[in-house]
Design an enzyme around this catalytic site. Structure first.
Site, mmCIF file in Angstrom:
data_model
loop_
_atom_site.group_PDB
_atom_site.id
_atom_site.type_symbol
_atom_site.label_atom_id
_atom_site.label_comp_id
_atom_site.label_asym_id
_atom_site.label_seq_id
_atom_site.Cartn_x
_atom_site.Cartn_y
_atom_site.Cartn_z
ATOM 1 N N GLU A 272 0.894 -1.174 0.000
ATOM 2 C CA GLU A 272 0.000 0.000 0.000
ATOM 3 C C GLU A 272 0.918 1.204 0.000
ATOM 4 O O GLU A 272 1.335 1.690 1.044
ATOM 5 C CB GLU A 272 -0.881 0.001 1.260
ATOM 6 C CG GLU A 272 -1.822 -1.173 1.374
ATOM 7 C CD GLU A 272 -3.038 -1.056 0.464
ATOM 8 O OE1 GLU A 272 -3.197 -0.026 -0.216
ATOM 9 O OE2 GLU A 272 -3.825 -2.009 0.439
ATOM 10 N N CYS A 306 -2.450 9.264 2.081
ATOM 11 C CA CYS A 306 -2.066 8.654 0.805
ATOM 12 C C CYS A 306 -3.092 9.018 -0.256
ATOM 13 O O CYS A 306 -2.778 9.086 -1.445
ATOM 14 C CB CYS A 306 -1.943 7.149 0.956
ATOM 15 S SG CYS A 306 -3.384 6.402 1.715
HETATM 16 P P1 NAD Z 1 7.952 5.537 4.825
HETATM 17 O O1 NAD Z 1 8.072 4.782 3.539
HETATM 18 O O2 NAD Z 1 9.023 6.483 5.169
HETATM 19 O O3 NAD Z 1 7.842 4.505 6.062
HETATM 20 C C1 NAD Z 1 6.789 3.578 6.149
HETATM 21 C C2 NAD Z 1 7.214 2.408 7.013
HETATM 22 O O4 NAD Z 1 8.176 1.617 6.296
HETATM 23 C C3 NAD Z 1 7.903 2.795 8.326
HETATM 24 O O5 NAD Z 1 7.475 1.915 9.338
HETATM 25 C C4 NAD Z 1 9.380 2.594 8.021
HETATM 26 O O6 NAD Z 1 10.175 2.347 9.147
HETATM 27 C C5 NAD Z 1 9.321 1.381 7.115
HETATM 28 N N1 NAD Z 1 10.443 1.195 6.185
HETATM 29 C C6 NAD Z 1 11.041 2.136 5.426
HETATM 30 N N2 NAD Z 1 11.991 1.565 4.655
HETATM 31 C C7 NAD Z 1 11.975 0.239 4.927
HETATM 32 C C8 NAD Z 1 12.706 -0.879 4.450
HETATM 33 N N3 NAD Z 1 13.682 -0.744 3.542
HETATM 34 N N4 NAD Z 1 12.414 -2.104 4.946
HETATM 35 C C9 NAD Z 1 11.435 -2.263 5.864
HETATM 36 N N5 NAD Z 1 10.720 -1.224 6.364
HETATM 37 C C10 NAD Z 1 10.982 0.000 5.895
HETATM 38 O O7 NAD Z 1 6.521 6.280 4.783
HETATM 39 P P2 NAD Z 1 5.922 7.376 5.772
HETATM 40 O O8 NAD Z 1 6.644 8.672 5.569
HETATM 41 O O9 NAD Z 1 5.803 6.826 7.125
HETATM 42 O O10 NAD Z 1 4.419 7.519 5.185
HETATM 43 C C11 NAD Z 1 4.080 8.302 4.098
HETATM 44 C C12 NAD Z 1 4.011 7.481 2.828
HETATM 45 O O11 NAD Z 1 3.161 6.355 3.005
HETATM 46 C C13 NAD Z 1 3.394 8.263 1.675
HETATM 47 O O12 NAD Z 1 4.072 7.941 0.488
HETATM 48 C C14 NAD Z 1 1.953 7.768 1.638
HETATM 49 O O13 NAD Z 1 1.307 7.933 0.396
HETATM 50 C C15 NAD Z 1 2.163 6.323 1.983
HETATM 51 N N6 NAD Z 1 0.943 5.713 2.516
HETATM 52 C C16 NAD Z 1 0.261 4.846 1.719
HETATM 53 C C17 NAD Z 1 -0.936 4.295 2.173
HETATM 54 C C18 NAD Z 1 -1.744 3.368 1.303
HETATM 55 O O14 NAD Z 1 -2.631 2.713 1.837
HETATM 56 N N7 NAD Z 1 -1.492 3.281 0.013
HETATM 57 C C19 NAD Z 1 -1.399 4.602 3.457
HETATM 58 C C20 NAD Z 1 -0.655 5.463 4.251
HETATM 59 C C21 NAD Z 1 0.525 6.014 3.763
#
Ligand code: NAD
Length: 518
Positions: A272, A306
């Site tokens: 997601e 998102c």
């Molecule tokens: P982010 O990608 O920085 O982090 C999200 C999560 O992933 C965190 O828990 C982080 O620690 C983890 N993470 C990051 N890199 C990783 C890796 N290499 N391996 C494992 N885990 C890893 O995102 P954010 O800043 O917390 O949230 C914003 C983003 O999330 C935006 O792009 C938004 O559109 C997206 N989002 C999407 C949805 C959806 O349902 N499509 C919902 C909410 C947020």
């Protein structure tokens, strides 16, 4: 829409810490029981002031390994518990979430900066998905299939999958967890959760309430384990072969790292990821309704959903009129303390988010865009380490690279179109494919947008904005959004494995396709 109010007072970090500790205490979590180690700490910050509320010990690799092992062990028994009894755990969880609605909303506001009604809405989403999952626990239906051989019965059954690793983003710190966890638990899976490192307190509260629910219904505690830490901690979950499904919510950059690693071990992935959502507005649209839909979707949650509306695709005949009204509405948006019931725009998650926003606005202007409103930082004297920012609208001459990029901040790019085909092409001409809307009074235009050659997104709406989905539908998007579906409809199937069963109750052994052998 309420009129703009004078600059509000902001709460102090010490008050917010006390409020968070009290809410956690009522959820059964003693914040002081999480000491502050010199290193390996996860700082819990609040975007309301930028201050640190607590420093929590990060889960060590050995602890994460033990947590995954326990979830894996627990799964061996949990999968054999009848699904409606598994539903009893989720029913109790839903009751506890409802009883602690205010506490959880406090924590969501303190850690993610959401305004009060949106924080309560996020908690309501958790309660709703628990209801949904309890019903689902009696409806994990397989099919009976018309077989081609006499005396044979062909059917499909659905079985629990294993440990589900949930990696979640900061902006929906609890709802995304609940979509995954409530459904996974009734499906017979166990869950290991790695929440965003920006929102550890909400995670502790949810974990505490689920542990209480498990104890009360005599379910094993190991059905849920929590890992606190940054991406290294997430990576351990991603790489562990005992984790059958990795459900990862976050940026496209995160998905690009996670998906190949899970694929390399032939695990399952549910992604997601980011969106770049558009609304098409046609000349027949009801402009009163449209303006409200646009402002909620684009400026609500300070542009940090998102599904936030990031691109407005307006027919050229109504563009000036509509944009004037949107800009006027933006000027009325009360910004400030998200606990103040009058506030509609709270802080961005961090000053870095404002830097990214300013850079995107500069890039848009270099590409010929005209900034119509917003972008400036407010309340900097009251909260120098926070980022309260006026939502921005930029009129663009065309869809440039910066418009195709998801900047996680409240920027609405306005584009114009002449024919509906052109509008649909603009809607689809971005790498992401999460949510989309059309505002129209014309049935033919609406159906054209929803048709197979219309919007290519996972969510397509008519006369509502791009954000604010209900839990009953399957949530997710296409292309770089990752293709995953969570929450309602038949999204539960991703959390189970399918077995096709053929039973021969005859005395013969006819082979399929009429093959003769022996
Ligand atoms: P982010 O990608 O920085 O982090 C999200 C999560 O992933 C965190 O828990 C982080 O620690 C983890 N993470 C990051 N890199 C990783 C890796 N290499 N391996 C494992 N885990 C890893 O995102 P954010 O800043 O917390 O949230 C914003 C983003 O999330 C935006 O792009 C938004 O559109 C997206 N989002 C999407 C949805 C959806 O349902 N499509 C919902 C909410 C947020």
């Amino acid at each position: 829409m309420p009129a703009a109010t004078p600059a509000p007072q902001l709460p102090g970090t010490a008050d917010l810490r006390a409020r968070a500790a009290a809410a956690l205490g009522r959820c059964g979590v003693d914040l002081d029981a999480y000491p502050a180690p010199a290193d390996g700490a996860v700082p819990a910050r609040t975007p309301l002031t930028g201050g640190v509320l607590a420093r929590l010990a990060a889960t060590t690799p050995a602890q994460a390994d033990a947590a995954i092992a326990e979830a894996h062990r627990t799964f061996q028994d949990w999968r054999t518990v009848p699904a409606p009894r598994r539903g009893a755990l989720v029913k109790r969880l839903g009751e506890l979430l409802a009883a602690h609605r205010e506490d959880l909303a406090d924590l969501v506001t303190i850690e993610a900066g959401k305004i009060r009604s949106e924080a309560l809405g996020e908690v309501q989403e958790m309660i709703d998905i628990c209801d949904f999952a309890v019903g689902l626990s009696r409806q994990l239906y397989g099919r009976t299939i018309a077989g081609e051989r006499p005396g044979h019965r062909l059917s499909e059954s659905w079985h629990p999958l294993g440990v589900v690793g949930v990696v979640s983003a900061f902006n929906f710190p609890v709802a995304v967890w609940s979509w995954n966890t409530a459904v996974a638990l009734v499906c017979g899976d166990t869950v290991v959760w790695k929440p965003s490192e920006l929102t550890p307190l909400t995670a502790l509260a949810c974990d505490g309430l689920l542990a209480r629910a498990a104890a009360e219904v005599a379910a094993p505690a190991g059905v849920h384990r929590l890992l606190l830490g940054a991406r290294e901690c997430g990576r351990q979950l991603v790489d562990d072969p005992r984790v059958a499904l990795v459900s990862a919510t976050g940026s496209v950059a995160m998905g690009r790292q996670v998906a190949p690693r899970v694929a390399a071990r032939f695990g399952r992935c549910l992604l997601e990821l980011g969106g770049n959502n558009a609304a098409v507005v046609t000349p027949s649209a009801d402009l009163d309704l449209t303006v409200r839909g646009i402002v909620f979707s684009a400026a609500g949650t300070a542009g940090q959903r998102c599904t936030t509306l990031r691109r407005l695709i307006v027919h050229e005949d109504i563009a000036d009129r509509l944009l004037e009204r949107v800009v006027h509405a933006y000027g009325q948006l009360p910004l400030g303390d998200p606990f103040d019931p009058a506030t509609l725009v709270g802080p961005l998650v961090s000053p870095a988010a404002h830097t990214a926003m300013s850079e995107a606005l500069a890039a848009a202007q270099r590409a010929g865009g005209k900034l119509l409103t917003g972008g400036e930082r407010c309340l900097a004297d009251a909260a120098p380490d926070a980022a309260y920012v006026r939502p921005a609208v930029v009129r663009m001459p065309e869809q440039t690279d910066i418009v195709r990029t998801e900047t996680f901040a409240p920027i609405l790019y306005a584009l114009t179109y002449r024919t509906l085909d052109e509008a649909v092409a603009l809607n689809n001409d971005v790498p992401q494919g999460l949510s989309s809307s059309i505002f129209t009074g014309d049935l033919r235009e609406a159906e054209r947008f929803l048709a197979a050659d219309g919007s290519d997104c996972g969510i397509t709406n008519v006369n509502i904005g791009t954000s604010g989905a209900e839990i009953g539908g399957a949530f997710g998007g296409e292309k770089e959004t990752g293709g995953g579906r969570e929450s309602g409809s038949d999204a539960w199937r991703a959390y189970m494995r399918r077995a096709t069963n053929t039973v021969n109750y005859s005395a013969d052994l006819p082979l399929a396709q009429g093959v003769n052998f022996l």
